[in-house]
Design a protein around this motif. Structure first.
Motif, PDB file in Angstrom:
ATOM      1  N   PRO A 157       0.890  -0.981  -0.895  1.00 29.60           N
ATOM      2  CA  PRO A 157       0.199   0.130   0.223  1.00 29.60           C
ATOM      3  C   PRO A 157       1.081   1.413  -0.069  1.00 29.60           C
ATOM      4  CG  PRO A 157       0.688  -0.632   2.379  1.00 29.60           C
ATOM      5  CD  PRO A 157       0.426  -1.603   1.372  1.00 29.60           C
ATOM      6  N   TYR A 158       2.126   1.120  -0.185  1.00 29.67           N
ATOM      7  CA  TYR A 158       3.535   2.450   0.187  1.00 29.67           C
ATOM      8  C   TYR A 158       3.644   3.303  -1.025  1.00 29.67           C
ATOM      9  CZ  TYR A 158       4.075  -0.963   3.915  1.00 29.67           C
ATOM     10  OH  TYR A 158       3.974  -1.921   4.553  1.00 29.67           O
ATOM     11  N   LEU A 159       3.636   2.316  -2.095  1.00 28.66           N
ATOM     12  CA  LEU A 159       3.866   3.523  -3.542  1.00 28.66           C
ATOM     13  C   LEU A 159       4.646   4.860  -3.743  1.00 28.66           C
ATOM     14  CD1 LEU A 159      -0.320   2.926  -4.314  1.00 28.66           C
ATOM     15  CD2 LEU A 159       1.498   1.534  -5.234  1.00 28.66           C
ATOM     16  N   TRP A 160       5.816   4.655  -2.765  1.00 23.62           N
ATOM     17  CA  TRP A 160       6.813   5.533  -2.616  1.00 23.62           C
ATOM     18  C   TRP A 160       8.375   5.327  -3.657  1.00 23.62           C
ATOM     19  CZ3 TRP A 160       6.815   3.763   3.548  1.00 23.62           C
ATOM     20  CH2 TRP A 160       5.494   4.013   3.830  1.00 23.62           C
ATOM     21  N   ASN A 161       8.313   6.019  -3.478  1.00 22.27           N
ATOM     22  CA  ASN A 161       9.636   6.459  -4.181  1.00 22.27           C
ATOM     23  C   ASN A 161      10.687   7.621  -3.628  1.00 22.27           C
ATOM     24  OD1 ASN A 161       9.068   9.312  -5.476  1.00 22.27           O
ATOM     25  ND2 ASN A 161       7.844   7.887  -7.212  1.00 22.27           N
ATOM     26  N   GLU A 162      12.289   7.918  -3.634  1.00 21.33           N
ATOM     27  CA  GLU A 162      13.070   8.820  -3.933  1.00 21.33           C
ATOM     28  C   GLU A 162      12.275   9.867  -3.422  1.00 21.33           C
ATOM     29  OE1 GLU A 162      14.717   6.808  -6.154  1.00 21.33           O
ATOM     30  OE2 GLU A 162      13.628   5.216  -4.631  1.00 21.33           O
TER      31      GLU A 162
END
Length: 242
Positions: free
Chosen positions: A104-109
């Motif tokens: 569920p994060y769907l993060w990038n830098e």
């Protein structure tokens, strides 16, 4: 992005912020994810209360993720161990990147960097720059309070490189490096520095990849450094990514 170390450096690992359409899609999937906003907006306009709330949610979730997975994900295991029990590798950081990019994060830098910039602007450097994969190392170090400032990983590598060069100069009269670095040697040292900034380390086989092959490859670097090459590689691997 492939975890294999078979690409030129450092551009292939540059990870630009997602397009507006992609970011809109991400927000629909997960309202916690912060809007990607430009450096000018960060500096001149600031963040709306809603954006600050989203940034706080991202930062809290990221730090909770680190705590929950610090014994499972290799990169987190290494970064939590001081001094490091093993050398952090590109593949280990890629594993971490893959984990945080999944639902569920769907993060990038870039998203994480901008979230910290929204909350702690005075402590976050390089908000206008393009993020690369190894910036995750800086993000984790800042999140677990090993570093007081969030600095792009290549900048940290460059600071360590300059300190190493200064040390070599001090030792030049003590027999360690009888001759100062020539212009050609220093140019190759800078290319090695840039490779480590994008890949965390360098090995002899990497000299058979661009940009090294465009300037003579492994044969040329051996010609320039001779028997000192192995020791220099080992020192730079230990020092620059520290």
């Amino acid at each position: 992005m492939c975890a294999s170390r078979t690409r030129p450096t450092p551009a292939p690992w540059s990870r630009s912020p997602p397009s507006a359409s992609k970011n809109s899609c991400i927000k629909k999937k997960n309202e916690v994810v912060i809007d990607i906003i430009s450096a000018d907006e960060i500096i001149d306009v600031g963040f709306s209360p809603e954006a600050l709330d989203r940034a706080k949610g991202v930062v809290q979730s990221f730090e909770q993720f680190i705590q929950a997975h610090k014994d499972e994900i290799t990169a987190l295991q290494v970064l939590y161990s001081k001094p490091y029990k093993q050398r952090l590798t590109f593949d280990a950081v890629k594993e971490l990147a893959n984990a945080i990019e999944k639902p569920p994060y769907l993060w990038n830098e870039s998203q994480l960097w901008n979230a910290y910039a929204a909350l702690e602007k005075s402590k976050v450097k390089g908000a206008s720059g393009r993020r690369i994969l190894t910036d995750l190392v800086s993000l984790v170090r800042f999140a677990i309070h090993q570093d007081n400032e969030l600095i792009p990983f290549p900048e940290r590598v460059n600071v360590n490189f300059n300190a190493w060069v200064a040390t070599q100069s001090r030792h030049s009269g003590e027999g360690r490096n009888p001759e100062p670095f020539t212009r050609d040697q220093f140019h190759w040292l800078e290319m090695i520095r840039d490779h480590i900034a994008a890949n965390l380390s360098i090995e002899p086989d990497d000299f058979e990849l661009p940009p090294f092959t465009q300037q003579g490859g492994l044969g040329k670097v051996y010609q320039l450094f001779g028997d000192q090459l192995s020791a220099i590689i080992e020192e730079l691997n230990e020092t620059l990514a520290a």
